[in-house]
Design a protein around this motif. Structure first.
Motif, PDB file in Angstrom:
ATOM      1  N   VAL A 236       3.336  -5.180  16.734  1.00 38.39           N
ATOM      2  CA  VAL A 236       3.734  -4.004  15.973  1.00 38.39           C
ATOM      3  C   VAL A 236       2.703  -2.910  16.216  1.00 38.39           C
ATOM      4  CG1 VAL A 236       2.545  -4.839  13.892  1.00 38.39           C
ATOM      5  CG2 VAL A 236       4.311  -3.091  13.682  1.00 38.39           C
ATOM      6  N   ILE A 237       3.178  -1.691  16.399  1.00 40.66           N
ATOM      7  CA  ILE A 237       2.314  -0.527  16.518  1.00 40.66           C
ATOM      8  C   ILE A 237       2.317   0.194  15.180  1.00 40.66           C
ATOM      9  CG2 ILE A 237       1.873   1.646  17.721  1.00 40.66           C
ATOM     10  CD1 ILE A 237       3.467   0.548  20.087  1.00 40.66           C
ATOM     11  N   VAL A 238       1.141   0.426  14.644  1.00 34.36           N
ATOM     12  CA  VAL A 238       1.008   1.100  13.349  1.00 34.36           C
ATOM     13  C   VAL A 238       0.019   2.246  13.487  1.00 34.36           C
ATOM     14  CG1 VAL A 238       1.510  -1.006  12.050  1.00 34.36           C
ATOM     15  CG2 VAL A 238      -0.864  -0.420  12.582  1.00 34.36           C
ATOM     16  N   PRO A 239       0.021   3.179  12.544  1.00 32.09           N
ATOM     17  CA  PRO A 239      -1.051   4.181  12.550  1.00 32.09           C
ATOM     18  C   PRO A 239      -2.402   3.473  12.478  1.00 32.09           C
ATOM     19  CG  PRO A 239       0.630   4.720  10.919  1.00 32.09           C
ATOM     20  CD  PRO A 239       0.930   3.337  11.391  1.00 32.09           C
ATOM     21  N   GLY A 240      -3.409   4.057  13.086  1.00 35.70           N
ATOM     22  CA  GLY A 240      -4.733   3.483  12.963  1.00 35.70           C
ATOM     23  C   GLY A 240      -5.109   3.326  11.504  1.00 35.70           C
ATOM     24  N   LEU A 241      -5.668   2.180  11.144  1.00 30.71           N
ATOM     25  CA  LEU A 241      -6.048   1.951   9.752  1.00 30.71           C
ATOM     26  C   LEU A 241      -7.230   2.847   9.383  1.00 30.71           C
ATOM     27  CD1 LEU A 241      -5.766  -1.941   9.618  1.00 30.71           C
ATOM     28  CD2 LEU A 241      -3.975  -0.214   9.273  1.00 30.71           C
ATOM     29  N   VAL A 242      -7.221   3.312   8.153  1.00 29.84           N
ATOM     30  CA  VAL A 242      -8.273   4.212   7.664  1.00 29.84           C
ATOM     31  C   VAL A 242      -9.012   3.509   6.539  1.00 29.84           C
ATOM     32  CG1 VAL A 242      -8.788   6.467   6.667  1.00 29.84           C
ATOM     33  CG2 VAL A 242      -6.880   6.228   8.278  1.00 29.84           C
ATOM     34  N   ASN A 243     -10.319   3.367   6.696  1.00 24.75           N
ATOM     35  CA  ASN A 243     -11.156   2.756   5.665  1.00 24.75           C
ATOM     36  C   ASN A 243     -11.953   3.871   4.989  1.00 24.75           C
ATOM     37  OD1 ASN A 243     -12.719   1.144   4.051  1.00 24.75           O
ATOM     38  ND2 ASN A 243     -13.690  -0.005   5.703  1.00 24.75           N
ATOM     39  N   PRO A 244     -11.504   4.364   3.838  1.00 22.81           N
ATOM     40  CA  PRO A 244     -12.083   5.578   3.255  1.00 22.81           C
ATOM     41  C   PRO A 244     -13.449   5.418   2.594  1.00 22.81           C
ATOM     42  CG  PRO A 244     -10.385   4.735   1.815  1.00 22.81           C
ATOM     43  CD  PRO A 244     -10.355   3.880   3.047  1.00 22.81           C
ATOM     44  N   HIS A 245     -13.898   4.164   2.437  1.00 25.62           N
ATOM     45  CA  HIS A 245     -15.242   3.992   1.877  1.00 25.62           C
ATOM     46  C   HIS A 245     -15.863   2.697   2.351  1.00 25.62           C
ATOM     47  CE1 HIS A 245     -18.674   4.332  -0.773  1.00 25.62           C
ATOM     48  NE2 HIS A 245     -18.491   3.077  -1.119  1.00 25.62           N
TER      49      HIS A 245
ATOM     50  N   VAL B  84      -3.796   2.191   3.099  1.00 27.02           N
ATOM     51  CA  VAL B  84      -4.868   2.133   4.103  1.00 27.02           C
ATOM     52  C   VAL B  84      -4.511   2.943   5.345  1.00 27.02           C
ATOM     53  CG1 VAL B  84      -5.703  -0.100   3.288  1.00 27.02           C
ATOM     54  CG2 VAL B  84      -4.000  -0.032   5.123  1.00 27.02           C
ATOM     55  N   THR B  85      -3.491   3.784   5.218  1.00 31.08           N
ATOM     56  CA  THR B  85      -3.139   4.680   6.317  1.00 31.08           C
ATOM     57  C   THR B  85      -3.056   6.111   5.780  1.00 31.08           C
ATOM     58  OG1 THR B  85      -0.788   4.066   6.001  1.00 31.08           O
ATOM     59  CG2 THR B  85      -2.015   2.942   7.756  1.00 31.08           C
ATOM     60  N   LEU B  86      -1.870   6.533   5.360  1.00 29.57           N
ATOM     61  CA  LEU B  86      -1.690   7.925   4.968  1.00 29.57           C
ATOM     62  C   LEU B  86      -2.444   8.292   3.697  1.00 29.57           C
ATOM     63  CD1 LEU B  86      -0.327  10.486   5.907  1.00 29.57           C
ATOM     64  CD2 LEU B  86       1.676   9.868   4.568  1.00 29.57           C
ATOM     65  N   ASN B  87      -2.427   7.405   2.685  1.00 29.55           N
ATOM     66  CA  ASN B  87      -3.179   7.694   1.460  1.00 29.55           C
ATOM     67  C   ASN B  87      -4.672   7.827   1.749  1.00 29.55           C
ATOM     68  OD1 ASN B  87      -0.757   7.428   0.131  1.00 29.55           O
ATOM     69  ND2 ASN B  87      -1.530   6.050  -1.451  1.00 29.55           N
ATOM     70  N   ALA B  88      -5.193   6.884   2.532  1.00 28.99           N
ATOM     71  CA  ALA B  88      -6.620   6.907   2.849  1.00 28.99           C
ATOM     72  C   ALA B  88      -6.978   8.136   3.679  1.00 28.99           C
ATOM     73  CB  ALA B  88      -7.002   5.632   3.595  1.00 28.99           C
ATOM     74  N   ALA B  89      -6.090   8.515   4.606  1.00 33.28           N
ATOM     75  CA  ALA B  89      -6.330   9.728   5.395  1.00 33.28           C
ATOM     76  C   ALA B  89      -6.330  10.955   4.486  1.00 33.28           C
ATOM     77  CB  ALA B  89      -5.264   9.864   6.477  1.00 33.28           C
ATOM     78  N   SER B  90      -5.420  10.991   3.522  1.00 33.69           N
ATOM     79  CA  SER B  90      -5.357  12.109   2.567  1.00 33.69           C
ATOM     80  C   SER B  90      -6.634  12.184   1.746  1.00 33.69           C
ATOM     81  CB  SER B  90      -4.154  11.950   1.640  1.00 33.69           C
ATOM     82  OG  SER B  90      -2.941  11.986   2.357  1.00 33.69           O
ATOM     83  N   ALA B  91      -7.153  11.026   1.358  1.00 30.62           N
ATOM     84  CA  ALA B  91      -8.379  10.995   0.561  1.00 30.62           C
ATOM     85  C   ALA B  91      -9.558  11.608   1.314  1.00 30.62           C
ATOM     86  CB  ALA B  91      -8.709   9.555   0.167  1.00 30.62           C
TER      87      ALA B  91
END
Length: 462
Positions: free
Chosen positions: A103-112, A400-407
């Motif tokens: 599966v291809i997903v947006p890169g995961l974002v770890n906001p902290h 862990v994708t769009l919400n974290a990117a928004s943060a």
């Protein structure tokens, strides 16, 4: 060899690459993987034009696509959709990579997280917050910039292998800025600021401004912010001046807040062990305010502020967080390991608080995997249904994708697979005959087969 190891290549893969170069063929990596076909990866780290095809593509902002593909041109997503339609748009000279059971997903974002604490993974878990904090103070005091840099590099490498393409980093030394730049990961580096004495304000602020100036405009993938550590570790006057600095320079702000009962006792009542350790750090602050209301009194609760933890909150705090529009990074594994309680996540979401998931650092968690964080959160939702909501797998992934990117203020650039966004993505093996890619991703996927940032491959695992 060094670049190959950074991509996660085995010696067999490195030798295959050398063979292509030495035989005079086009200098690309053409390897056959267990779960992928026709690999043709870009020259060294850079991919200018490539089609990634997989069993599933999960854009996050639209329904998942079976037999989907993503076209990347010059580091930007040029098309997302059914593979046969995307392939029609791809130039004939472009490269093509097929992942048959993935599966291809947006890169995961770890906001902290705290990459500079990667080598503190040996700390006992779980344990009480106060004993953990005392141990951390001793370890950090004995750490040098060089130690922090080595740890940060290891943390960045681990993150990329988990499919993380962007990190919100809380950095004491600034060493993680160097590590992220070297590994070409995206990130927002919040420079930690601690000031326990009014007499230290001028010097501490000068050091912070000096670091911010040195870091400015060094890398298009990296931005900087300020990190006044916590309500209890910065004297009020210094805290206000850091916030004013952030306002003048339009910098994001990150603060650890309402994490432990000890913090609550100190900030609200000037009692407890932190009062013994920290003395009169809050002597000029009003008594009786919760950590959240104290931060609001300081002027910290703004749209560009990211609060981390927010465990010790009441209904009034939650309403205030929603009203001010701040983001909250929830770190459930760290909270459990430090025995500080459960975030009232159901109330938070119901009230309209903006929440994302983060791992925190390896000093308080077992891995830097956002998917592991989701799995633990799902476990909590089953054990504590009144406190924790039962979210769908797609909602958890968004955290862990769009919400974290928004943060992190980056949702216009990353966090979803959409035309025109940066080509930050990850590929995970999920097995064959999958009907629900969300379920398969959250419960089957481990480390990423491929991690890409702005069209550049930063991790390749055979």
């Amino acid at each position: 060899g060094r670049d190959g190891m950074r991509f996660g290549l085995s010696w067999k893969g490195i030798c295959a690459t050398m063979l292509l170069w030495t035989t005079g063929q086009n200098p690309t990596i053409c390897l056959c993987f267990q779960n992928a076909q026709n690999y043709s990866l870009g020259k060294r780290r850079e991919t200018l034009m490539v089609v990634l095809k997989a069993q599933w593509v999960v854009p996050v902002t639209s329904p998942p696509i079976r037999n989907g593909a993503v076209l990347v041109v010059g580091g930007i997503i040029a098309a997302v959709g059914k593979a046969k339609e995307v392939l029609k748009q791809a130039p004939s000279q472009g490269q093509r990579i097929e992942f048959s059971e993935s599966v291809i997903v947006p890169g995961l974002v770890n906001p902290h997280t705290h990459l500079e604490n990667t080598h503190f993974a040996h700390i006992k878990k779980p344990q009480q917050f106060n004993s953990w904090l005392a141990q951390m103070v001793r370890l950090v005091r004995n750490q040098s910039f060089e130690d922090a840099l080595i740890a940060a590099k290891e943390g960045v490498d681990q993150s990329a292998r988990y499919g993380v393409t962007c990190i919100g980093e809380f950095s004491r030394f600034g060493a993680s800025f160097v590590a992220l730049r070297e590994f070409a990961l995206r990130g927002v580096v919040f420079k930690e600021f601690i000031c326990l004495d009014e007499r230290e304000i001028e010097r501490r602020l000068a050091e912070l401004e000096s670091w911010l100036k040195r870091a400015e405009f060094e890398n298009s993938l990296l931005t900087v912010g300020v990190g006044p550590h916590a309500p209890y570790s910065v004297v009020p006057n210094a805290f206000k001046q850091v916030l004013e600095l952030a306002e003048r320079q339009s910098l994001p702000v990150c603060v650890h807040a309402a994490e432990s009962p000890s913090e609550r006792k100190l900030v609200e009542h000037r009692k407890g062990i932190l009062r013994f350790w920290l003395g009169n750090v809050l002597k000029s602050a009003p008594v009786g305010l919760s950590s959240i209301r104290y931060l609001d009194w300081l002027g910290a609760l703004k749209a560009k502020t990211l609060l981390v933890h927010c465990i010790q909150v009441d209904n009034n705090d939650i309403a205030l967080l929603a009203e001010r529009g701040v983001w909250v990074a929830h770190c459930p594994r760290s909270n459990a390991n430090l025995k500080v309680g459960l975030m009232p996540l159901a109330k938070m979401i119901s009230a309209g608080v903006k929440v994302c998931l983060a791992t925190d650092g390896l000093a308080s968690v077992e891995s830097l995997s956002p998917l592991d964080e989701i799995r633990f959160a799902i476990k909590l939702s089953k054990e504590h249904p009144k406190i924790y909501p039962s979210l769908s797998p797609s909602q958890w992934l968004r955290m862990v994708t769009l919400n974290a990117a928004s943060a992190l203020g980056l949702d216009r650039e990353i966090g979803s697979l959409e035309k025109g966004k940066q080509a930050d993505l990850a590929v995970f093996n999920i097995g064959s005959s999958v009907n629900d890619p969300f379920e398969a991703l959250l419960f089957e996927a481990k480390k990423a087969n491929l991690t890409m940032v702005s069209g550049r491959i930063v991790n390749l695992s055979i």
